[in-house]
Design a protein around this motif. Sequence first.
Motif, PDB file in Angstrom:
ATOM      1  N   PRO A 162       0.794  -1.232   0.000  1.00  0.00           N
ATOM      2  CA  PRO A 162       0.000   0.000   0.000  1.00  0.00           C
ATOM      3  C   PRO A 162       0.832   1.290   0.000  1.00  0.00           C
ATOM      4  N   ASP A 174       1.851   6.729  -1.475  1.00  0.00           N
ATOM      5  CA  ASP A 174       0.822   5.780  -1.916  1.00  0.00           C
ATOM      6  C   ASP A 174       1.377   5.037  -3.113  1.00  0.00           C
ATOM      7  N   THR A 221      -3.235  -3.329  -3.101  1.00  0.00           N
ATOM      8  CA  THR A 221      -3.547  -4.610  -2.449  1.00  0.00           C
ATOM      9  C   THR A 221      -3.621  -5.727  -3.491  1.00  0.00           C
ATOM     10  N   ALA A 238      -2.101  -2.638   5.185  1.00  0.00           N
ATOM     11  CA  ALA A 238      -3.360  -2.070   4.686  1.00  0.00           C
ATOM     12  C   ALA A 238      -4.527  -2.426   5.606  1.00  0.00           C
TER      13      ALA A 238
END
Length: 383
Positions: free
Chosen positions: A183, A189, A194, A223
């Motif tokens: 993640p 980011d 996932t 995550a």
Amino acid sequence: MYTPQASDHFTFGLWTTGNRGRDPFGSEVRPVLSPVDNVELLGELGAYGVNFHDNDLIPIDATPSQQAQILRDFSAALQRTGVKVPMVTVNLFSEPVFRDGAFTSHSKAVRAYALQKTMAAMDVGAQLGAEIFVLWGGREGAEVDAGKDPRDGLRWYRECVNYLCEYVRDRHYAMRLALEAKPNEPRGDIFLPTTGAMLGFIATLQYPDMVGVNPEFAHEAMAGLNFTHQVAQALDANKLFHIDLNDQKGPRFDQDLRFGAENIKTAFFLVKLLEDAGYTGMRHFDAHALRTEDAVGVRACAGGCMRTYLILREKVKAFHADQEIQALLSDLSARGDKEPIVYTEAGAKRLRESAFDRHAEAERGLGYERLDQLTMELLLGVR
Ligand code: GCO
Ligand code: MN
Ligand code: MN
């Protein structure tokens, strides 16, 4: 009973047992472990195989003759120890040129360079018999959303994976690709964060059959997800091509802890899932020793990963043999017959007209508290 066998398919990356304990706040604490010594160590510990990024084995600026020498020495170590190379991967994250991504870089020249580097890594992998090529897009992401339309990132990513599939086909390599999700870290980011996101992306590729996933325990835990459920979805889609086993304390920096170090119940249900499903792929441990450790600790970490897996595999057998647990499970499965629910027009009409006593059906509890306690007692060794 807990001694690893070749048939267990336990593998490690050169970067795991060779990890020198560097972190963002401190330098290396362990000496260099050469690839050859690393293979010797894995052979001694009873691992089946070794995996590596291109530059774990061949320095990025190696000349062709240096590369040939390195490959000769490495192959000799593999021969000597019987250690195999089931998976190879590529480093598309360390070099400054990849600071805004490799396959998702704004620069077409960088994307092409990333492909060139990956094709070279695939050549080495094919030469050593690797059947899985992992792609972990650590730098494929963003901190600043103004900088890139994520749809462009995904389009470029797709172009590159399609290109690599074409290359594998052209070369007639017996190689499948496995995409590894994470993640965040090193990017704020990371795109396709996932395993579930990866599965959605794979369906949009040109050769979806050639591409699967390499889920990692720590990454799904970062995550906040249930790793076992992610792996189950991959199995259900026939996409579990590889797996990275380790452990992680919740949603924080990636810890790559020894397998089973932290979430013992999730680890148990993961082993149960893999064993019940008859998963035949590699069980790769993407775990490295804590920074507190020396070479003895490195062995303890690697040996511990395998030993814990084998202990949990015995616990799975005990779970299947436990009469009280099985009685609770058969009570659950007795709540309905095994026939699938299938639509027919007449059947739907009958269903629409039938009466259902939702209060009566809702009265009885499921027995999960007892089942979970029994599982816990089994894991804690008192059953
Ligand atoms: C990480 C990743 C890597 C990858 C490896 C394979 O978080 O650092 O898990 O260890 O598995 O780069 O490509
Ligand atoms: Mn990791
Ligand atoms: Mn990994």
